[in-house]
Motif scaffolding. Structure first.
Motif, PDB file in Angstrom:
ATOM      1  N   THR A   5     -54.081 -17.366  16.373  1.00 50.35           N
ATOM      2  CA  THR A   5     -55.402 -18.049  16.410  1.00 50.35           C
ATOM      3  C   THR A   5     -56.657 -17.181  16.126  1.00 50.35           C
ATOM      4  O   THR A   5     -57.519 -17.624  16.000  1.00 50.35           O
ATOM      5  CB  THR A   5     -55.801 -18.458  17.991  1.00 50.35           C
ATOM      6  N   ASN A   6     -56.439 -15.888  16.537  1.00 54.23           N
ATOM      7  CA  ASN A   6     -57.531 -14.951  16.598  1.00 54.23           C
ATOM      8  C   ASN A   6     -58.525 -15.553  17.477  1.00 54.23           C
ATOM      9  O   ASN A   6     -58.354 -16.081  18.328  1.00 54.23           O
ATOM     10  CB  ASN A   6     -58.051 -14.927  14.953  1.00 54.23           C
ATOM     11  N   TRP A   7     -59.765 -14.598  17.644  1.00 55.90           N
ATOM     12  CA  TRP A   7     -60.755 -14.790  18.645  1.00 55.90           C
ATOM     13  C   TRP A   7     -61.620 -16.034  18.293  1.00 55.90           C
ATOM     14  O   TRP A   7     -62.774 -16.028  17.752  1.00 55.90           O
ATOM     15  CB  TRP A   7     -61.530 -13.576  18.744  1.00 55.90           C
ATOM     16  N   ARG A   8     -61.092 -17.162  18.103  1.00 61.32           N
ATOM     17  CA  ARG A   8     -61.741 -18.420  17.758  1.00 61.32           C
ATOM     18  C   ARG A   8     -61.232 -19.552  18.782  1.00 61.32           C
ATOM     19  O   ARG A   8     -60.514 -19.824  19.349  1.00 61.32           O
ATOM     20  CB  ARG A   8     -61.238 -18.913  16.560  1.00 61.32           C
ATOM     21  N   GLU A   9     -62.415 -20.613  18.932  1.00 67.50           N
ATOM     22  CA  GLU A   9     -62.134 -21.542  19.888  1.00 67.50           C
ATOM     23  C   GLU A   9     -61.296 -22.427  19.196  1.00 67.50           C
ATOM     24  O   GLU A   9     -60.195 -23.027  19.780  1.00 67.50           O
ATOM     25  CB  GLU A   9     -63.608 -22.311  20.256  1.00 67.50           C
TER      26      GLU A   9
END
Lengths: 348, 348
Positions: free
Chosen positions: A103-107
């Motif tokens: 996801t990585n640091w993403r909403e």
């Protein structure tokens, strides 16, 4: 609610050489691309926090020396996460599917499901286990521990010392060594008395607190006659000490070196000559090399967990409810020795 | 002349932690015991000077961590040497026999011939080769080099970088790798332009001077695409640099760490994480493990030398004529980088 067209994301703005801080990252708003065939749009619920991520953002890191692409400046911080599909163009990942993916640091994130395991996997619930366990014991962390033991051919005749024993990987090393492989003796090293107690409750014959004034004496006593295997999660001074406690022709599984990740001037090894004099083999490992053993290991760990042989419960996780604005702050706790078991960010 | 009843000997009086000096040893007179069956009395002519000896006298060294008994305080300094039998109670070693044995730093010594190889061996001359070569290329040093290459499974498809390439072991590593195993490419590292030229004359594709201001840039250029194997004779900073130049799944043969022997505060490894990220295997070795391959290796090296394939000549030795009073002074030259090839003390 219609699907979002943009997402908040934490990007790498300032690659560190020593301790990262909140200025290492920057919070931005990014566009989400249109879904192509095989892609899904996901909403992130949990983020996996792993010491290895520190290596991906090191200033000057050379891409072809990394097992995983380093994070580029202004790109989102890389991270595995548990997310829910909210729009789908992939038949195997319909709306509502839980996925373990980058996801990585993403909403929100657009994910290419054709990448397959371990980059994108469905999370199919096991009764009694939470979805977060698939980030840890029943996922990458469990396989890291198991592969790190197999990579130096650990058998039941071995005594294994493991550092970072209360951490995500270390706590699985203790359990897999003792309960699945059946090692003769497992000695943990951790950073507080409470952690040591927990590590012993997992099955370690003993766990030593490296912050004790007489740590070195305790270590010598608990490794009397020397040990076959040292599983290294921390590097630095404890690795140096252990070079003198590994048996002739013994093995070191080099899995991590968290004590050095934020230190551009690490301490020297006073015992390096032990590698030569005692013909020690040191082998580095990366979980991605587990190959065909990956699904088998997950199966073995899951079965051991279901049967109660190993413990994969709340105590194996430190879940930190975190506003998206504070994602880096939670990640930085990794380097404070604050977590017991896997450190997980719950985005709230 | 009747056989002597006493001998002068250099004993260990002051075990060092950093650079040894002449006060580390003391010159004394010792009694020689009566010969028992199987023993011979020898007169020492040449002494072998080996970086490994530094490890045998380290202050606080623990005997069961050493592959070779540490030198006790007030015991003669351990050393291999070439000596002549002047009295014999061993049928295979009649008076006049040349022997390669643990003479230690003594003018005369009583030697138990039943210890056998490699502790006591007859020196049977090979035409064209001096007896001193049996201390080096045709002895322990040659086997160390060969075993260190085999210990990390070096094949002709490998590129090998070797440090200390103008030293006794390194210069044999270069030749065995290139001329016996037939490695694709051999890169030497040495400490002067002249030494580098000599290493290239032995067959190295190139040799880099680590004292050059642009050494690091040269090393990167000469290891473009990375290398399969690093043969480490020096430890410390060069080992650290090489961790970043060894290929994914590459190997390091840990044979020596001369840069650290006299340094109780060695520099840290900035590149330790490379071991993990690139799954490097580091293996320590001791020549005594060559086992059954020992005589075979000596035979292969001798044959290659006789056929002219490898060079075992005057250039492979630095012989220093030395009064017995100055034995430690000559040995200390090991740590000045003064010798090309094997450093040998000729007692005059």
């Amino acid at each position: 609610m219609s699907a979002p067209k943009t997402t908040r994301a934490w990007i790498l703005s300032n690659p560190p050489t020593d301790m990262p801080d909140e200025s290492t990252f920057k919070l931005v708003e990014q566009d989400l691309s249109e879904l192509k065939d095989g892609e899904v749009l996901v909403k992130t619920t949990y983020l996996s926090n792993d010491p290895a991520q520190r290596g991906w953002i090191q200033k000057g890191v050379i891409a072809d020396r990394m097992y995983f692409p380093p994070v580029e400046i202004n790109a989102p911080m890389s991270s595995f996460g548990i997310a829910t599909v909210i729009e789908s163009k992939a038949a195997d990942f319909p709306k509502g599917t839980l996925v373990n993916c980058l996801t990585n640091w993403r909403e929100y994130a657009v994910i290419d499901t054709t990448l397959g395991a371990p980059y994108v996997t469905r999370v199919d619930p096991i009764p009694g286990f939470k979805e977060t366990h698939f980030l840890g014991a029943l996922g990458l962390t469990g396989v890291t521990a198991y592969h790190g033991l197999e990579n130096v051919n650990v058998t039941k005749d071995d005594t294994v010392v493991v550092s970072g024993a209360a951490g995500a990987t270390g706590s699985m090393v203790v359990q897999i060594a003792k309960k699945i492989i059946g090692c003769k003796r497992v000695v943990g090293i951790a950073g507080t008395a409470d952690k040591c107690k927990w590590v012993e409750s997992l099955g370690a014959d003993v766990c030593i607190n490296y912050r004790d004034a007489d740590f070195k004496e305790q270590l010598i006593k608990q490794t009397e006659g020397y040990v076959e295997v040292y599983f290294d999660n921390v590097g630095g001074e404890i690795l140096d000490l252990m070079l003198a406690r590994v048996k002739r022709f013994g093995r070191v599984s080099a899995c991590g070196s968290i004590s050095e990740y934020n230190n551009s001037s690490p301490p020297g090894f006073k015992n390096w000559f032990e590698v030569i004099a005692n013909r020690i083999t040191i082998k580095g490992l990366i979980v991605l090399d587990a190959g065909a053993r990956w699904p088998e290991m997950i199966k073995e760990i899951s079965e051991a967990a279901v049967s109660g042989k190993i413990q994969v419960g709340d105590a194996n996780e430190t879940i930190v409810p975190t506003a998206f604005e504070d994602v880096p702050k939670t990640w930085l706790k990794l380097f404070e020795g604050a977590n017991t078991g896997k450190l997980i960010t719950h985005i709230v």
